[in-house]
Scaffold this motif. Sequence first.
Motif, mmCIF file in Angstrom:
data_model
loop_
_atom_site.group_PDB
_atom_site.id
_atom_site.type_symbol
_atom_site.label_atom_id
_atom_site.label_comp_id
_atom_site.label_asym_id
_atom_site.label_seq_id
_atom_site.Cartn_x
_atom_site.Cartn_y
_atom_site.Cartn_z
ATOM 1 N N ILE A 97 26.603 19.848 11.333
ATOM 2 C CA ILE A 97 27.163 19.152 12.493
ATOM 3 C C ILE A 97 26.305 17.949 12.860
ATOM 4 C CG2 ILE A 97 28.475 21.072 13.483
ATOM 5 C CD1 ILE A 97 26.120 21.818 15.163
ATOM 6 N N LEU A 98 26.905 17.073 13.641
ATOM 7 C CA LEU A 98 26.235 15.854 14.083
ATOM 8 C C LEU A 98 25.599 16.037 15.450
ATOM 9 C CD1 LEU A 98 29.098 13.371 13.110
ATOM 10 C CD2 LEU A 98 26.909 13.702 11.907
ATOM 11 N N PRO A 99 24.590 15.232 15.788
ATOM 12 C CA PRO A 99 24.038 15.261 17.141
ATOM 13 C C PRO A 99 25.163 15.044 18.160
ATOM 14 C CG PRO A 99 22.638 13.937 15.715
ATOM 15 C CD PRO A 99 23.891 14.258 14.925
ATOM 16 N N GLY A 100 25.067 15.741 19.278
ATOM 17 C CA GLY A 100 26.108 15.666 20.293
ATOM 18 C C GLY A 100 27.166 16.734 20.121
ATOM 19 N N SER A 101 27.145 17.425 18.976
ATOM 20 C CA SER A 101 28.112 18.483 18.694
ATOM 21 C C SER A 101 27.439 19.826 18.459
ATOM 22 C CB SER A 101 28.943 18.118 17.454
ATOM 23 O OG SER A 101 29.689 16.946 17.677
ATOM 24 N N VAL A 102 26.187 19.964 18.866
ATOM 25 C CA VAL A 102 25.444 21.194 18.608
ATOM 26 C C VAL A 102 26.127 22.357 19.312
ATOM 27 C CG1 VAL A 102 23.202 22.337 18.717
ATOM 28 C CG2 VAL A 102 23.326 19.862 18.362
ATOM 29 N N THR A 103 26.265 23.457 18.582
ATOM 30 C CA THR A 103 27.010 24.617 19.043
ATOM 31 C C THR A 103 26.555 25.853 18.278
ATOM 32 O OG1 THR A 103 29.234 25.608 19.131
ATOM 33 C CG2 THR A 103 28.843 24.001 17.397
#
Length: 167
Positions: A97-103
């Motif tokens: 995943i990309l930064p800002g989408s951490v889950t």
Amino acid sequence: MAATRADLFAFLDRLGIVHRTIEHPPLPTVEAAMAIWGGMTGGFAKNLFVKDKKSRLFLITLRKDAALDLKHVQAAIGASGRVSFCSAEQLMEHLGILPGSVTPFGVINDTEGVVTVVLERALMELDPVHVHPLENTATTAVSADGLVTFLRATGHEPLVVDLPLLA
């Protein structure tokens, strides 16, 4: 190749985990998300992808308004020494995943099981728990139990702990 949102939803469905997703413009920060989440109930998560002095990886998921004490979190999560943030490259390599989408759903891509998932106990007492479904253009709600079931199904037994917070 990293799992897609469709792959994630199919996995949740196979596990029998009820989930509800709302679409929205990209929300790179919790602050931006509050305009969308304002009238919704439950626990809204923020996520930190960190490493310790031995390069062990931790994904910490906590309440959106909780201020984590990064100087003292190592004892609560079993880290060796102080933690620091991982790079965007490490995030993509291990969680896809990309930064800002951490889950926490990102561990669907951690097939080697190198990431330790840490869940804040106070967040897990809220229902439902809201997190991004691998991208920040949507928010998915699942029960706390459903989130734990998902994590275990991916081979990630979560640490559910009280985290040190700043006053």
